[in-house]
Scaffold this active site. Structure first.
Site, PDB file in Angstrom:
ATOM      1  N   ARG A 112      -6.398  -7.748 -19.095  1.00  0.00           N
ATOM      2  CA  ARG A 112      -6.166  -7.400 -17.677  1.00  0.00           C
ATOM      3  C   ARG A 112      -7.155  -6.534 -17.210  1.00  0.00           C
ATOM      4  NH1 ARG A 112      -1.678  -6.136 -20.722  1.00  0.00           N
ATOM      5  NH2 ARG A 112      -2.401  -4.034 -21.279  1.00  0.00           N
ATOM      6  N   LEU A 113      -7.032  -6.325 -15.745  1.00  0.00           N
ATOM      7  CA  LEU A 113      -8.181  -5.497 -14.997  1.00  0.00           C
ATOM      8  C   LEU A 113      -7.476  -4.054 -14.946  1.00  0.00           C
ATOM      9  CD1 LEU A 113      -9.652  -7.571 -12.376  1.00  0.00           C
ATOM     10  CD2 LEU A 113     -10.590  -6.984 -14.497  1.00  0.00           C
TER      11      LEU A 113
ATOM     12  N   HIS B 149      -7.965   8.869 -29.576  1.00  0.00           N
ATOM     13  CA  HIS B 149      -8.746   9.358 -28.712  1.00  0.00           C
ATOM     14  C   HIS B 149      -9.909   9.989 -29.159  1.00  0.00           C
ATOM     15  CE1 HIS B 149      -5.796   7.729 -26.011  1.00  0.00           C
ATOM     16  NE2 HIS B 149      -5.061   8.967 -25.965  1.00  0.00           N
TER      17      HIS B 149
ATOM     18  N   LEU C 217     -30.794   6.174 -17.263  1.00  0.00           N
ATOM     19  CA  LEU C 217     -29.412   5.385 -17.331  1.00  0.00           C
ATOM     20  C   LEU C 217     -28.423   6.144 -16.454  1.00  0.00           C
ATOM     21  CD1 LEU C 217     -27.286   3.440 -18.535  1.00  0.00           C
ATOM     22  CD2 LEU C 217     -27.030   5.148 -20.500  1.00  0.00           C
TER      23      LEU C 217
ATOM     24  N   ARG D 114      -3.210   2.503 -30.628  1.00  0.00           N
ATOM     25  CA  ARG D 114      -2.826   1.409 -31.631  1.00  0.00           C
ATOM     26  C   ARG D 114      -3.880   1.756 -32.854  1.00  0.00           C
ATOM     27  NH1 ARG D 114      -3.966  -3.400 -28.093  1.00  0.00           N
ATOM     28  NH2 ARG D 114      -4.350  -1.855 -26.759  1.00  0.00           N
TER      29      ARG D 114
ATOM     30  N   ASP E 236     -10.004   0.407 -24.570  1.00  0.00           N
ATOM     31  CA  ASP E 236      -8.743   0.357 -24.798  1.00  0.00           C
ATOM     32  C   ASP E 236      -8.384   0.349 -26.319  1.00  0.00           C
ATOM     33  OD1 ASP E 236      -6.040  -0.012 -24.019  1.00  0.00           O
ATOM     34  OD2 ASP E 236      -6.159  -2.060 -23.764  1.00  0.00           O
ATOM     35  N   GLY E 237      -7.232   0.852 -26.730  1.00  0.00           N
ATOM     36  CA  GLY E 237      -6.743   0.513 -28.260  1.00  0.00           C
ATOM     37  C   GLY E 237      -6.808   1.748 -28.884  1.00  0.00           C
TER      38      GLY E 237
ATOM     39  N   ARG F 104       1.465  10.169 -18.736  1.00  0.00           N
ATOM     40  CA  ARG F 104       1.312  10.100 -20.230  1.00  0.00           C
ATOM     41  C   ARG F 104       1.903  11.473 -20.423  1.00  0.00           C
ATOM     42  NH1 ARG F 104      -2.936   6.295 -23.450  1.00  0.00           N
ATOM     43  NH2 ARG F 104      -2.508   4.711 -22.070  1.00  0.00           N
TER      44      ARG F 104
HETATM   45  C1  FPP Z   1      -7.097   3.604 -23.921  1.00  0.00           C
HETATM   46  O1  FPP Z   1      -6.353   3.631 -24.917  1.00  0.00           O
HETATM   47  C2  FPP Z   1      -7.798   4.860 -23.731  1.00  0.00           C
HETATM   48  C3  FPP Z   1      -7.784   5.970 -23.115  1.00  0.00           C
HETATM   49  C4  FPP Z   1      -6.607   6.153 -22.161  1.00  0.00           C
HETATM   50  C5  FPP Z   1      -8.563   7.068 -23.135  1.00  0.00           C
HETATM   51  C6  FPP Z   1     -10.040   6.825 -23.370  1.00  0.00           C
HETATM   52  C7  FPP Z   1     -10.770   8.023 -23.784  1.00  0.00           C
HETATM   53  C8  FPP Z   1     -11.676   8.116 -24.705  1.00  0.00           C
HETATM   54  C9  FPP Z   1     -12.400   7.127 -25.384  1.00  0.00           C
HETATM   55  C10 FPP Z   1     -12.161   9.599 -25.328  1.00  0.00           C
HETATM   56  C11 FPP Z   1     -12.730  10.254 -24.528  1.00  0.00           C
HETATM   57  C12 FPP Z   1     -13.837   9.845 -23.274  1.00  0.00           C
HETATM   58  C13 FPP Z   1     -14.676  10.483 -22.894  1.00  0.00           C
HETATM   59  C14 FPP Z   1     -15.581   9.872 -21.747  1.00  0.00           C
HETATM   60  C15 FPP Z   1     -15.053  11.905 -23.228  1.00  0.00           C
HETATM   61  P1  FPP Z   1      -4.669   3.595 -25.246  1.00  0.00           P
HETATM   62  O2  FPP Z   1      -4.178   4.987 -25.582  1.00  0.00           O
HETATM   63  O3  FPP Z   1      -4.251   2.948 -24.012  1.00  0.00           O
HETATM   64  O4  FPP Z   1      -4.427   2.728 -26.580  1.00  0.00           O
HETATM   65  P2  FPP Z   1      -3.459   1.698 -26.776  1.00  0.00           P
HETATM   66  O5  FPP Z   1      -3.265   0.822 -25.747  1.00  0.00           O
HETATM   67  O6  FPP Z   1      -3.520   1.167 -28.343  1.00  0.00           O
HETATM   68  O7  FPP Z   1      -2.002   2.601 -26.931  1.00  0.00           O
END
Ligand code: FPP
Length: 247
Positions: A199-200, A42, A136, A29, A25-26, A76
């Site tokens: 949060r979960l 991302h 793994l 931000r 997460d994050g 989204r």
């Molecule tokens: C949450 O951050 C993250 C995601 C919804 C996507 C996670 C994806 C990746 C790390 C990239 C690709 C992954 C793979 C496995 C190839 P958010 O957008 O909710 O962040 P925020 O809460 O700061 O808005």
């Protein structure tokens, strides 16, 4: 402390968690802090995926579960969804040979039928290519929601009962768990959530019943193997009782 010093500490400190799950997460931000569009957050998060996969291999973790895309994430903006799908495809293109060489078995868990085109083809390819690896297991949760997984498990059991393959009183916790996507995995020992959120978010609600939680303030794109090792060290200090008293 350097990553290798942290790793040395982990090795003498205690048991390695067999299964680590991460809510990444994050990213948004991280991008906003740099006045960048969200998809670049991302993209930057992809290198953290590589870091935790390598860190898990180094530490000897058996299963790494990453929450990459929730069912709710389909809502989204279209550009962000398509950026995430392209990143998934790119990650698989770039990493699959290395994952194969390292003995990583990749699985994609969730409502994969909603994935289309190149992303779906890449997912099917990497899962087939790595299916026999044992060092793994990397579970990528994509188009995943835990409540939907639980409903699906109930439906599968109901179908078995309706077809006469299963008696209702044979339904116990083990029978239920066997219908989850994670049927052949131990429950997570450690759940890490980045960016400070507590949060979960509809992730592994059944499987996390006795899991130790570690909330990291670090935003996902800044999360590296040292952060993973610190979380494991913290986990090794926990007193896991599974509802019993300490002996
Ligand atoms: C949450 O951050 C993250 C995601 C919804 C996507 C996670 C994806 C990746 C790390 C990239 C690709 C992954 C793979 C496995 C190839 P958010 O957008 O909710 O962040 P925020 O809460 O700061 O808005």
């Amino acid at each position: 402390m350097s990553p290798s010093q942290l790793l040395d500490r982990i090795r003498v400190h205690g048991a390695i968690p067999r299964h680590v799950a991460i809510i990444m997460d994050g990213n948004g931000r991280w991008a906003r802090e740099r006045m960048l569009p969200r998809p670049l957050g991302h993209r930057s998060g992809m290198k953290s995926v590589r870091e935790v996969v390598e860190g898990s291999l180094e530490a000897g973790v058996e299963v790494l579960s990453l929450f990459a895309f929730s069912q709710e994430n389909w809502q989204r903006p279209r550009v962000e969804v398509s950026a995430l799908m392209s990143l998934l495809e790119e990650y698989i293109q770039r990493e699959s040979d290395e994952l194969q060489a390292q003995g990583v078995r990749v699985r994609v868990l969730g409502d994969v039928d909603r994935l289309q085109g190149a992303a779906r083809a890449a997912v099917d390819r990497v899962c087939a290519q790595t299916a026999h690896n044992t060092r793994l297991t990397l579970n990528l949760f994509i188009s995943y929601g835990s409540r939907a997984e639980l409903v699906r498990a109930a439906r599968l059991l109901a179908e078995d009962v309706a077809a006469g393959r299963l008696a209702p009183d044979a339904i116990d916790e083990a029978a239920f768990a066997a219908k989850l996507f994670t049927a052949d995995c131990p429950d997570p020992d450690l759940l890490i959530r980045t960016s400070g959120e507590q949060r979960l978010s509809n992730f592994l609600l059944w499987q996390l019943a006795y899991t130790e939680l570690f909330i990291s303030p670090v935003l996902w794109p800044d999360f590296g193997r040292s952060n993973l090792f610190e979380a494991i060290l913290d986990y090794q200090n926990r007193d896991r009782r599974f509802g019993r008293v300490a002996v």
